[in-house]
Scaffold this active site. Sequence first.
Site, mmCIF file in Angstrom:
data_model
loop_
_atom_site.group_PDB
_atom_site.id
_atom_site.type_symbol
_atom_site.label_atom_id
_atom_site.label_comp_id
_atom_site.label_asym_id
_atom_site.label_seq_id
_atom_site.Cartn_x
_atom_site.Cartn_y
_atom_site.Cartn_z
ATOM 1 N N ASN A 135 -7.111 -2.702 14.263
ATOM 2 C CA ASN A 135 -8.541 -2.906 13.987
ATOM 3 C C ASN A 135 -8.752 -4.070 13.016
ATOM 4 O O ASN A 135 -9.837 -4.216 12.458
ATOM 5 C CB ASN A 135 -9.148 -1.620 13.405
ATOM 6 C CG ASN A 135 -8.514 -1.218 12.090
ATOM 7 O OD1 ASN A 135 -7.556 -1.855 11.634
ATOM 8 N ND2 ASN A 135 -9.030 -0.179 11.475
ATOM 9 N N ASP A 139 0.832 -1.206 0.000
ATOM 10 C CA ASP A 139 0.000 0.000 0.000
ATOM 11 C C ASP A 139 0.866 1.255 0.000
ATOM 12 O O ASP A 139 2.070 1.196 0.203
ATOM 13 C CB ASP A 139 -0.952 -0.006 1.206
ATOM 14 C CG ASP A 139 -0.247 -0.387 2.509
ATOM 15 O OD1 ASP A 139 0.991 -0.303 2.573
ATOM 16 O OD2 ASP A 139 -0.944 -0.776 3.462
ATOM 17 N N HIS A 191 -6.984 -4.525 10.187
ATOM 18 C CA HIS A 191 -6.671 -4.244 8.776
ATOM 19 C C HIS A 191 -5.411 -4.979 8.332
ATOM 20 O O HIS A 191 -4.522 -5.271 9.122
ATOM 21 C CB HIS A 191 -6.618 -2.749 8.470
ATOM 22 C CG HIS A 191 -5.402 -2.015 8.910
ATOM 23 N ND1 HIS A 191 -5.468 -0.797 9.538
ATOM 24 C CD2 HIS A 191 -4.080 -2.286 8.791
ATOM 25 C CE1 HIS A 191 -4.252 -0.358 9.781
ATOM 26 N NE2 HIS A 191 -3.384 -1.242 9.345
ATOM 27 N N GLU A 251 -9.332 -1.993 5.394
ATOM 28 C CA GLU A 251 -9.933 -1.650 6.673
ATOM 29 C C GLU A 251 -11.199 -2.494 6.898
ATOM 30 O O GLU A 251 -11.689 -3.143 5.965
ATOM 31 C CB GLU A 251 -10.307 -0.153 6.669
ATOM 32 C CG GLU A 251 -9.120 0.788 6.495
ATOM 33 C CD GLU A 251 -8.288 0.965 7.777
ATOM 34 O OE1 GLU A 251 -8.347 0.097 8.676
ATOM 35 O OE2 GLU A 251 -7.582 1.986 7.874
HETATM 36 C C1 GLP Z 1 0.000 0.239 8.578
HETATM 37 C C2 GLP Z 1 0.200 -0.580 7.278
HETATM 38 C C3 GLP Z 1 -0.037 -2.041 7.513
HETATM 39 C C4 GLP Z 1 0.633 -2.457 8.800
HETATM 40 C C5 GLP Z 1 -0.044 -1.809 9.980
HETATM 41 C C6 GLP Z 1 0.560 -2.135 11.342
HETATM 42 O O1 GLP Z 1 -1.092 1.043 8.575
HETATM 43 N N1 GLP Z 1 -0.540 -0.127 6.150
HETATM 44 O O2 GLP Z 1 0.420 -2.784 6.390
HETATM 45 O O3 GLP Z 1 0.570 -3.862 8.947
HETATM 46 O O4 GLP Z 1 -0.122 -0.413 9.814
HETATM 47 O O5 GLP Z 1 1.640 -1.313 11.645
HETATM 48 P P1 GLP Z 1 2.683 -1.619 12.794
HETATM 49 O O6 GLP Z 1 3.499 -2.766 12.298
HETATM 50 O O7 GLP Z 1 3.506 -0.377 12.933
HETATM 51 O O8 GLP Z 1 1.907 -1.957 14.004
#
Ligand code: GLP
Length: 240
Positions: A133, A65, A135, A140
């Site tokens: 959440n 993304d 995702h 989402e």
């Molecule tokens: C972001 C990314 C996700 C990621 C998530 C968790 O928003 N788009 O791909 O898995 O957040 O992030 P973190 O690893 O910092 O908890």
Amino acid sequence: MERFSSPEAACRSLALEIAALVREKPDARLGLPTGRTPIPLYRELARLHREEGLSFARACSFNLDEYLGLAADDARSFRAFMREHFFAQVDFEPRNVHFPNVAGEPEREARAYAQELRAAGGLDLALLGLGRNGHVGFNEPGSGRDSSARVVELADQTRADAAVAFGGLANVPVRAITLGLAEILEARAIRMLAFGAAKSEVVRRMLLEPASQACPASLLRGHADLALLLDEGASTGLPR
Ligand code: GLP
């Protein structure tokens, strides 16, 4: 599900699996996540490159993304994150590194990204983090199994979690382009990382509650080759 004593131990194990894949299939196509979670994985892969000759010279990457609304050279973009934490340390050919193009018309670029991945043959391995959440990428809550690459609105919790990195909630982008659950589910194998107590509740929901769009990660459960790598903190909501 596999439980490890630390994020580093989980990432060492996953890095070895990725190394074995890339040695067997040098032109492997990898789906790559951003976030704090995969940082030790990228560090370990970079070490394997430096010290053990692991080469990504023919491998292909598709990031999951990218935010919309940032300048191309914004240090907070996922492209910049990946350069800093991974690509600058390993030997991918720039032409084999793929991100959604956020400079064009977003909906069209999202469709083009899905098409680019399809034309390449899909992912051999999708590496994933997990949002609090539920995702995955930026799929989402409300995202379905057949959702394809598209423009998404970020959930309030997702934006709140990103606020520190952006120096305040008001600066966090409101939209992004993400690969869909459809492209992720088409990957031959899926490996998800989740670390820390802040992820324990969503891990519990993902694995123990009925699969539903309310927790998009739970929709991955039907995949034939899915593994979830957890540390102690992230697995506290699961039976031992
Ligand atoms: C972001 C990314 C996700 C990621 C998530 C968790 O928003 N788009 O791909 O898995 O957040 O992030 P973190 O690893 O910092 O908890």
